[in-house]
Design a protein around this motif. Sequence first.
Motif, PDB file in Angstrom:
ATOM      1  N   LEU A  82      -4.878 -38.616  -4.514  1.00 12.06           N
ATOM      2  CA  LEU A  82      -5.399 -39.970  -4.687  1.00 12.06           C
ATOM      3  C   LEU A  82      -6.341 -40.321  -3.538  1.00 12.06           C
ATOM      4  CD1 LEU A  82      -2.078 -41.807  -5.647  1.00 12.06           C
ATOM      5  CD2 LEU A  82      -3.870 -41.061  -7.213  1.00 12.06           C
ATOM      6  N   THR A  83      -7.329 -41.124  -3.846  1.00 11.40           N
ATOM      7  CA  THR A  83      -8.245 -41.639  -2.826  1.00 11.40           C
ATOM      8  C   THR A  83      -8.290 -43.158  -2.937  1.00 11.40           C
ATOM      9  OG1 THR A  83      -9.620 -39.647  -2.826  1.00 11.40           O
ATOM     10  CG2 THR A  83     -10.623 -41.670  -1.992  1.00 11.40           C
ATOM     11  N   PHE A  84      -8.109 -43.821  -1.805  1.00  5.61           N
ATOM     12  CA  PHE A  84      -8.187 -45.283  -1.761  1.00  5.61           C
ATOM     13  C   PHE A  84      -9.122 -45.706  -0.635  1.00  5.61           C
ATOM     14  CE2 PHE A  84      -4.051 -44.833  -3.868  1.00  5.61           C
ATOM     15  CZ  PHE A  84      -4.152 -45.794  -4.862  1.00  5.61           C
ATOM     16  N   TYR A  85      -9.795 -46.826  -0.851  1.00 10.47           N
ATOM     17  CA  TYR A  85     -10.503 -47.492   0.230  1.00 10.47           C
ATOM     18  C   TYR A  85      -9.569 -48.568   0.766  1.00 10.47           C
ATOM     19  CZ  TYR A  85     -14.790 -45.078  -0.926  1.00 10.47           C
ATOM     20  OH  TYR A  85     -15.728 -44.101  -1.137  1.00 10.47           O
ATOM     21  N   VAL A  86      -9.209 -48.439   2.048  1.00  8.51           N
ATOM     22  CA  VAL A  86      -8.226 -49.331   2.673  1.00  8.51           C
ATOM     23  C   VAL A  86      -8.953 -50.294   3.593  1.00  8.51           C
ATOM     24  CG1 VAL A  86      -6.143 -49.457   4.098  1.00  8.51           C
ATOM     25  CG2 VAL A  86      -6.512 -47.496   2.579  1.00  8.51           C
ATOM     26  N   ARG A  87      -8.702 -51.571   3.405  1.00  6.74           N
ATOM     27  CA  ARG A  87      -9.349 -52.567   4.251  1.00  6.74           C
ATOM     28  C   ARG A  87      -8.867 -52.435   5.687  1.00  6.74           C
ATOM     29  NH1 ARG A  87      -8.650 -58.232   2.629  1.00  6.74           N
ATOM     30  NH2 ARG A  87      -6.582 -57.706   1.884  1.00  6.74           N
ATOM     31  N   GLU A  88      -9.815 -52.533   6.627  1.00 13.92           N
ATOM     32  CA  GLU A  88      -9.486 -52.389   8.042  1.00 13.92           C
ATOM     33  C   GLU A  88      -8.714 -53.601   8.532  1.00 13.92           C
ATOM     34  OE1 GLU A  88      -9.628 -49.889   9.732  1.00 13.92           O
ATOM     35  OE2 GLU A  88     -11.356 -48.642   9.277  1.00 13.92           O
TER      36      GLU A  88
END
Length: 485
Positions: A82-88
């Motif tokens: 899985l690939t996610f964009y995680v908010r900083e």
Amino acid sequence: TFYYFTRLCLEKVWVQCILQSRTLSGADAINALRPFYFAVHPDFFGQHPKEREVNENSLKRLNGYLENLQKPGFRSFKPTQLTFYVREREPNSSNVQESFSASGFRAVSFTLHTRDLLSTVLDILNSCSLSTEHIQSLNVNSQPHKEAKSTLNRPIKWDKTYYSFTGFKDPEEELEQAQRVETTLISWLDGNEASAVKKLKKSLPLRKELERLKFELSHQLQLSDIRWQRSWGIAHRCSQLHSLGRLVQQRPEVLKNVKGRTVVFTDRSGMSAAGHIMLGTMDVHHHWTKIFERLPNYYKLQKRLLFLEDRISQLLGGIQVIYIEELQPLLTLEEYYETLDNFYNKLCDSRLPFHPRSLRGLQMILESDRYAPSLHEFGHFTIPTVCDPATLQWFIFAKAQEARENLKRKEEMMIAEKELIDTSTEKFSLDRLYKEPSVSSAQMIDCCKRLLEESLPYLQGMHLCISHFYSVLQDGDLCIPWNWK
């Protein structure tokens, strides 16, 4: 024999104890993953359509994995990447609701191969560098993460001869194999082609129905096109068209002003910045009717918007202000007009000395969530609405020649991409080859070039989507990552 029988009994007792000590319900799992959902939820990526779509698709696959974990007797697990964009997050913020900064996000990829909810939850949180301390407060006798994650450090470690004698699978060996095995295109197609063919055949009648409904409504209303913002299934799309068809029958008079327009089924109703009629899929006919009744007013606002774009262009040396649906958030006409108006007033106050028509042929888009101007690989400038006028002037002058070169390269790239899509579709006898918006033209070109070097009889008659991960969609579309191995 008694020696091995005793060991077998002891191991069964030990496994039962471990499973009992690590029991986690579905509701507990959702509660435990709240920080994760808050960090990756697509609703928080409204200004970033590419990242939003990646997170949407990854969440679907993650939810499927979690559901399978809760099915009694389900044992067929495959490692799921899985690939996610995680908010900083702000480093010094203690409030979860306020701990995410506007500075951006980071991409996180990880592979799930656990067989229980607790280990899966802990792996997800740790992979995204999120705290696991709150799990201890749940109504579950969970182990600390180091103990839960490292199933290799078991209280009893059997000799390899035990597994060869009893026929049981060695958990250490299974885990090592899962970590070593890297999914390849051929191996994945081998294991998923039959499932995709079955789903595709089942969806064919609905696909024909969708095309019929779309053609009839487009012809009846004289629409330019009918689109969907999200990757809804065929059945869902048919339902939306049936709903629009019923409104046409019940209130034909309210649709007299739609000629030549594009209708987009999306999350909210209104008119988009691109001038398309948006129909919110959660809204009822009453809301849709109001939108159609307001169209004359929307068209007046759109004329004012176009005039405003032209005025900004004149102040900036003839550079064209554009709105790119694929790269920008889905703004309403009102939201986009307000953005343009604020930017225009700022330019008027600054009186920047751009020579008339000196920047003709160049393009720019406005974004409200950035703080520094940038030049896109496709040649358009991305200008923050809060950008300092002097910085804006310097940046455009400094990058003007590079922008013209990028625009020329964009044309060449678009032609090459289309040719490769056509060639690949013909070679593999595909019914359709397309990409997700989050896949760039450069990535698509690289993917197609490598595909054309392969022999892939599995793909005949299939719908192939170039994405960031492997998946079989509910209607039989095959998704493969653009950088497949």
